[in-house]
Design a protein around this motif. Structure first.
Motif: not given
Lengths: 123, 250
Positions: B30-54
């Motif tokens: 649902t989130l991926r569909t809703l915010f499709a215009d803003w996704l940056d999948d290239t940064m997921v692995d990097e941000l996965a090392e930090l607690p998510p903001a939300f």
């Protein structure tokens, strides 16, 4: 006069970039440059209001002794303490003002330089 | 790639990264569909090392002792919104992301960070902390909603509410959130357990913005006796209703 950096002839002057709100004798002072809020009790607020660059410390003491119905030597102590407090808070114009300490918050940064909005610290 | 996290790239310069963790694969979709215009999948692995903001929980789940967890949005340990269904949670997320997207460092605007409760185009702000008044049934019954935000802008005598992040609401079958650009600030509510003086209350409320405009606005409300001090949730609720001119539901 008790030992103080202020003399009877001193004419303390409040710095420019402040906003003051007065309620029930107390004052809340907002300082633009440092984005800081200062709360002054009744005596400090009364002194603050007198810091117009024209009123001497001696005049402040005489005037506030009348307003607060206190003896002058006690009022002198209160006024000088308030002035020192205001000076320590950098709310008065000084000949050589102290540099303002700043705290810089460093955000997490991604490998491409983008800023990462992070999780808040536990409180 | 981490299976429960999306990363959004926001900001006018697309230089802000926000990690949002989902509670299930369905929620993630649902989130991926809703915010499709803003996704940056290239940064997921990097941000996965930090607690998510939300953290977004869109599903209602059974817990022990016959209780259920409701859909909710969490910012760190704070639950910002809790609801019976997913839509208000997604609306709140879009609202917060919209604020992150719009806000620029040193943009010269007077941002204020207090919780906001609104009815129509009127709003009150309070420093009472979460979880007090989250999904408060009595406020909702009186037509008062908490406006979840990432900061409000002092705009003359009013407050400007940043627009929600544009999203593909139709694609997920949800109506977009309502949004009022400008609201009238009716009052402030200070959480005060020690019977502070009026000046002390003003000082307390003033610290939620670094702007002299906010200080002036708060001082003006204080002078007009539109600042209430409350010691608990019940008092805060009563003050919200009173300042917004709402009747308390029976």
């Amino acid at each position: 006069m008790a030992h103080s950096s202020f003399t009877p002839d001193s004419r303390p002057l409040a710095i420019d970039d402040t906003e003051t709100a007065l309620f029930e004798g107390e004052a809340v002072v907002f300082r633009e440059a440092t984005k800081s809020i200062h709360r002054l009790n009744a005596s400090a607020a009364a002194v603050w209001v007198c810091c117009d660059g024209e009123t001497t410390v001696a005049d402040m003491i005489a005037e506030l002794a009348e307003v607060f119905a206190t003896v002058e030597h006690e009022t002198e102590r209160v006024v000088l303490e308030a002035l020192e407090q205001l000076a320590d808070l950098d709310l008065l114009v000084r000949p050589n003002p102290n540099p303002i300490a700043t705290v810089t918050q460093v955000d997490d940064t991604a490998s491409d330089g983008s800023r990462i909005i992070g999780c808040p610290p536990d409180t | 790639m981490r299976a429960d996290l999306i990363v959004l790239r926001l900001g006018a310069n697309r230089d802000l990264l926000v990690g949002v963790q989902a509670d299930s694969s369905t929620s993630l979709a649902t989130l991926r569909t809703l915010f499709a215009d803003w996704l940056d999948d290239t940064m997921v692995d990097e941000l996965a090392e930090l607690p998510p903001a939300f953290e977004v929980h869109l599903t209602s789940a059974a817990t022990t002792r016959g209780r259920r967890t409701l859909p909710h949005l969490r910012y760190g340990r704070e639950v910002l919104v809790r609801a019976d269904h997913a839509t208000p949670v997604l609306h709140a997320l879009a609202s917060v992301l919209g604020g992150i997207h719009e806000r620029r460092p040193d943009d010269g605007r007077a941002w204020v960070h207090l919780r906001a409760f609104a009815s129509g185009d009127q709003m009150v702000l309070t420093d009472i902390a979460h979880p007090h008044l989250v999904n408060d049934r009595q406020l909702l019954a009186a037509g008062v909603n908490e406006v979840i935000h990432w900061g409000l802008v002092v705009d003359g005598d009013a407050l400007a509410v940043p627009a929600p992040l544009p999203a593909r609401w139709e694609a997920v079958g949800i109506d977009p959130p309502d949004h009022s650009d400008n609201v009238r600030l009716c009052g402030l509510i200070a959480h005060d357990r020690s019977r502070l003086s009026t000046a002390a209350l003003l000082a307390q409320l003033s610290t939620h913005s670094t702007s002299s405009h906010w200080f002036t606005m708060a001082a003006d409300l204080t002078e007009r006796a539109q600042v209430h001090a409350v010691s608990d949730r019940s008092g805060a609720r009563t003050a919200v209703l009173a300042l917004l001119g709402c009747e308390s539901p029976t």
